[in-house]
Design a protein around this motif. Structure first.
Motif, PDB file in Angstrom:
ATOM      1  N   SER A 272       2.420  20.606 -20.909  1.00  0.00           N
ATOM      2  CA  SER A 272       2.171  19.163 -20.882  1.00  0.00           C
ATOM      3  C   SER A 272       2.271  18.619 -19.460  1.00  0.00           C
ATOM      4  N   ARG A 273       1.797  17.397 -19.306  1.00  0.00           N
ATOM      5  CA  ARG A 273       1.783  16.729 -18.002  1.00  0.00           C
ATOM      6  C   ARG A 273       2.303  15.309 -18.192  1.00  0.00           C
ATOM      7  N   ARG A 274       3.274  14.936 -17.383  1.00  0.00           N
ATOM      8  CA  ARG A 274       3.891  13.629 -17.514  1.00  0.00           C
ATOM      9  C   ARG A 274       3.839  12.868 -16.188  1.00  0.00           C
ATOM     10  N   ARG A 275       3.724  11.544 -16.331  1.00  0.00           N
ATOM     11  CA  ARG A 275       3.826  10.660 -15.171  1.00  0.00           C
ATOM     12  C   ARG A 275       5.009   9.730 -15.374  1.00  0.00           C
ATOM     13  N   CYS A 276       5.816   9.613 -14.325  1.00  0.00           N
ATOM     14  CA  CYS A 276       6.914   8.654 -14.329  1.00  0.00           C
ATOM     15  C   CYS A 276       6.690   7.702 -13.162  1.00  0.00           C
ATOM     16  N   LEU A 277       6.537   6.424 -13.462  1.00  0.00           N
ATOM     17  CA  LEU A 277       6.344   5.403 -12.437  1.00  0.00           C
ATOM     18  C   LEU A 277       7.683   4.717 -12.198  1.00  0.00           C
ATOM     19  N   VAL A 278       8.146   4.772 -10.950  1.00  0.00           N
ATOM     20  CA  VAL A 278       9.489   4.295 -10.613  1.00  0.00           C
ATOM     21  C   VAL A 278       9.389   3.096  -9.671  1.00  0.00           C
ATOM     22  N   ASP A 279      10.050   2.015 -10.056  1.00  0.00           N
ATOM     23  CA  ASP A 279      10.186   0.847  -9.187  1.00  0.00           C
ATOM     24  C   ASP A 279      11.494   1.005  -8.413  1.00  0.00           C
ATOM     25  N   LEU A 280      11.395   1.213  -7.100  1.00  0.00           N
ATOM     26  CA  LEU A 280      12.587   1.412  -6.272  1.00  0.00           C
ATOM     27  C   LEU A 280      13.305   0.103  -5.956  1.00  0.00           C
ATOM     28  N   GLY A 281      12.717  -1.027  -6.372  1.00  0.00           N
ATOM     29  CA  GLY A 281      13.389  -2.311  -6.213  1.00  0.00           C
ATOM     30  C   GLY A 281      13.109  -3.013  -4.907  1.00  0.00           C
ATOM     31  N   GLU A 282      12.932  -2.250  -3.852  1.00  0.00           N
ATOM     32  CA  GLU A 282      12.587  -2.791  -2.546  1.00  0.00           C
ATOM     33  C   GLU A 282      11.948  -1.671  -1.726  1.00  0.00           C
ATOM     34  N   TYR A 283      11.385  -2.031  -0.605  1.00  0.00           N
ATOM     35  CA  TYR A 283      10.726  -1.036   0.240  1.00  0.00           C
ATOM     36  C   TYR A 283      11.780  -0.079   0.796  1.00  0.00           C
TER      37      TYR A 283
ATOM     38  N   GLY B 113      -5.935  -2.330   1.676  1.00  0.00           N
ATOM     39  CA  GLY B 113      -4.872  -3.279   1.353  1.00  0.00           C
ATOM     40  C   GLY B 113      -5.359  -4.634   0.897  1.00  0.00           C
ATOM     41  N   ASN B 114      -6.592  -4.704   0.375  1.00  0.00           N
ATOM     42  CA  ASN B 114      -7.158  -6.007   0.040  1.00  0.00           C
ATOM     43  C   ASN B 114      -6.787  -6.496  -1.352  1.00  0.00           C
ATOM     44  N   ASP B 115      -6.403  -5.612  -2.256  1.00  0.00           N
ATOM     45  CA  ASP B 115      -6.164  -6.054  -3.628  1.00  0.00           C
ATOM     46  C   ASP B 115      -4.803  -5.600  -4.150  1.00  0.00           C
ATOM     47  N   LYS B 116      -3.814  -5.588  -3.280  1.00  0.00           N
ATOM     48  CA  LYS B 116      -2.473  -5.205  -3.723  1.00  0.00           C
ATOM     49  C   LYS B 116      -1.795  -6.341  -4.485  1.00  0.00           C
ATOM     50  N   GLY B 117      -1.991  -7.563  -4.016  1.00  0.00           N
ATOM     51  CA  GLY B 117      -1.375  -8.688  -4.699  1.00  0.00           C
ATOM     52  C   GLY B 117       0.138  -8.652  -4.624  1.00  0.00           C
ATOM     53  N   ASP B 118       0.783  -9.173  -5.660  1.00  0.00           N
ATOM     54  CA  ASP B 118       2.236  -9.199  -5.732  1.00  0.00           C
ATOM     55  C   ASP B 118       2.758  -7.769  -5.842  1.00  0.00           C
ATOM     56  N   ARG B 119       3.614  -7.373  -4.904  1.00  0.00           N
ATOM     57  CA  ARG B 119       4.102  -5.994  -4.870  1.00  0.00           C
ATOM     58  C   ARG B 119       4.937  -5.632  -6.087  1.00  0.00           C
ATOM     59  N   ARG B 120       5.399  -6.594  -6.848  1.00  0.00           N
ATOM     60  CA  ARG B 120       6.217  -6.308  -8.026  1.00  0.00           C
ATOM     61  C   ARG B 120       5.382  -5.912  -9.236  1.00  0.00           C
ATOM     62  N   HIS B 121       4.098  -6.240  -9.247  1.00  0.00           N
ATOM     63  CA  HIS B 121       3.272  -6.046 -10.433  1.00  0.00           C
ATOM     64  C   HIS B 121       2.780  -4.604 -10.546  1.00  0.00           C
ATOM     65  N   TRP B 122       2.786  -4.077 -11.763  1.00  0.00           N
ATOM     66  CA  TRP B 122       2.346  -2.699 -11.980  1.00  0.00           C
ATOM     67  C   TRP B 122       1.473  -2.525 -13.222  1.00  0.00           C
ATOM     68  N   GLN B 123       1.598  -3.378 -14.205  1.00  0.00           N
ATOM     69  CA  GLN B 123       0.861  -3.199 -15.448  1.00  0.00           C
ATOM     70  C   GLN B 123      -0.642  -3.339 -15.220  1.00  0.00           C
ATOM     71  N   GLY B 124      -1.381  -2.327 -15.667  1.00  0.00           N
ATOM     72  CA  GLY B 124      -2.827  -2.322 -15.506  1.00  0.00           C
ATOM     73  C   GLY B 124      -3.289  -1.991 -14.099  1.00  0.00           C
ATOM     74  N   ARG B 125      -2.386  -1.543 -13.250  1.00  0.00           N
ATOM     75  CA  ARG B 125      -2.728  -1.252 -11.856  1.00  0.00           C
ATOM     76  C   ARG B 125      -2.708   0.251 -11.580  1.00  0.00           C
ATOM     77  N   PHE B 126      -3.233   0.614 -10.400  1.00  0.00           N
ATOM     78  CA  PHE B 126      -3.396   2.012 -10.002  1.00  0.00           C
ATOM     79  C   PHE B 126      -2.551   2.300  -8.760  1.00  0.00           C
ATOM     80  N   LEU B 127      -1.883   3.451  -8.768  1.00  0.00           N
ATOM     81  CA  LEU B 127      -1.114   3.856  -7.591  1.00  0.00           C
ATOM     82  C   LEU B 127      -1.933   4.849  -6.776  1.00  0.00           C
ATOM     83  N   ARG B 128      -2.093   4.551  -5.497  1.00  0.00           N
ATOM     84  CA  ARG B 128      -2.762   5.446  -4.555  1.00  0.00           C
ATOM     85  C   ARG B 128      -1.781   5.710  -3.424  1.00  0.00           C
ATOM     86  N   GLY B 129      -0.980   6.741  -3.578  1.00  0.00           N
ATOM     87  CA  GLY B 129       0.092   6.979  -2.622  1.00  0.00           C
ATOM     88  C   GLY B 129       0.031   8.349  -1.984  1.00  0.00           C
TER      89      GLY B 129
END
Length: 394
Positions: free
Chosen positions: A269-280, A314-330
């Motif tokens: 199996s393959r799992r993704r865990c999205l972690v909010d570190l709270g701050e930069y 960096g044109n469509d990042k918006g509010d850095r706290r938001h994650w629902q429905g968004r894509f991570l490119r890291g």
């Protein structure tokens, strides 16, 4: 542990009567066994008949990580340029018996990030006082070995941050820090070490003592797992959809992040865990895992609203706290794990507010025992203050 020594070793060399020997130290750089960009291992056994305190200096072209008896001590050298190349100081209290000094050195040359000044690749070690002959490079019997499992992958975006590590655990000579494994051979000697007092003036780098305190290195909070979901094999990560959250597994992932126990990824199996570190955060990621699989760590400042967004835009990042429905490119390291529990270290620190962990298990379950984010900050007090009657500024 890391310490501070303000004096330069071999200060008498700065006053040598022969011009072209002035500023030349009686130690040699040790060359990497393969051409840069490369990652290599160096090690030296120390046999003590009685307890002793050992002080040594160390530098590398370009970066190093130091172990003593298999325990990681830290990284270096402190940042500098070729005319002010830093020489770190370390001091250890050793018991009688055999000990191992082990050093991982990496030199990225033209592929290095923009902040990394490059010098000829190699390792320099100086034993203080009576330890000169037993520890100093060019005198002591240091061994070296290429670490073939470390592959450097260029990035399509944020190229100025340098390549990322793709580490194949099956090719790693585990235990090399304590005298086991690896195709080690006597390290090859290179140029003499020298200082700014060198008579010819053109032999670089010029070595100077490091003058900053040891970076904090303490573990940072691992944040909160906002999403754990199942991913299909291959391809990029889909949008973060809370409807796909696996609640029971999410609790296990949070337990691993909090240091309360491992998390197991079912076989195949393959799992993704999205972690909010709270701050930069800016931190060194260190993973302990077991089982045949793959773990990819990706850090990002924010998630994007469009699937084809590029971090450099960096044109469509918006509010850095938001994650629902968004894509991570890291960006971040990729570890190919092995059956036995081992520690996996990135070659450089990573940064961001968000961390995506993609864990893929092979025929057997993959176990993530721990993840540590070690602070990169120096232990300096923030004494600055700003007083202003404009609320928009404060």
């Amino acid at each position: 542990m890391r310490t501070q020594l303000s004096h330069r070793p071999f200060s008498e060399a700065d006053r040598h009567g022969i011009l072209w020997r002035r500023g030349t130290w009686p130690v040699r750089w040790l060359r990497l066994p393969t051409a840069a960009p490369a990652v290599a291992a160096f090690r030296l056994p120390l046999d003590l008949t009685q307890a002793a305190t050992v002080t040594l200096r160390m530098s590398a072209g370009e970066r190093y990580r130091l172990w003593l008896d298999g325990d990681m001590q830290g990284t270096g050298p402190e940042r500098g340029d070729e005319r002010h190349w830093r020489l770190d100081a370390w001091r250890f209290d050793l018991a009688p018996g055999r000990h191992w000094l082990a050093v991982q050195v990496w030199a990225l040359a033209e592929e290095a990030p923009v902040w990394q000044v490059s010098i000829p690749p190699g390792l320099l070690v100086i034993g203080e006082g009576d330890w000169h002959e037993r520890i100093s490079s060019g005198h002591a019997p240091w061994e070296s070995c290429a670490l073939a499992g470390h592959h450097l992958v260029k990035q399509d975006c944020a190229f100025f941050t340098g390549p990322r590590l793709d580490l194949d655990g099956a090719q790693q000579p585990w235990g090399w820090q304590c005298g086991e494994g690896g195709d080690f051979a006597p390290a090859k000697e290179g140029a003499w070490a020298c200082t700014q007092a060198h008579g010819a003036g053109s032999h670089l780098p010029h070595l100077v003592p490091a003058n900053m305190p040891r970076p904090d290195g303490s573990p940072l909070p691992n944040g909160h797992a906002v999403l754990v979901d199942a991913l299909p094999d291959g391809g990029s990560s889909p949008a973060a959809n809370p409807a796909g959250h696996l609640e029971a597994e999410g609790l296990e992932w949070q337990g691993m992040l909090d240091g309360r126990g491992p998390v197991r990824i079912p076989a195949g199996s393959r799992r993704r865990c999205l972690v909010d570190l709270g701050e930069y955060r800016a931190a060194w990621p260190n993973l302990r895992a077991s089982g045949d699989g793959q773990v990819h760590l990706r850090f990002a400042e924010a998630l994007f609203s469009e699937a084809d967004s590029k971090p450099i835009d960096g044109n469509d990042k918006g509010d850095r706290r938001h994650w629902q429905g968004r894509f991570l490119r890291g960006l971040g390291p990729n570890f190919h794990t092995v059956a036995k529990a081992q520690d996996y270290h990135a070659l450089d620190w990573e940064c961001g507010r968000w961390l995506e962990i993609i864990a893929s298990a092979g025929e057997d379950p993959l176990v993530l025992h721990s993840l540590t984010l070690s602070d990169t900050a120096y232990p300096l007090d923030d004494d600055a203050a700003l007083d202003c009657d404009d609320p928009d500024i404060i």
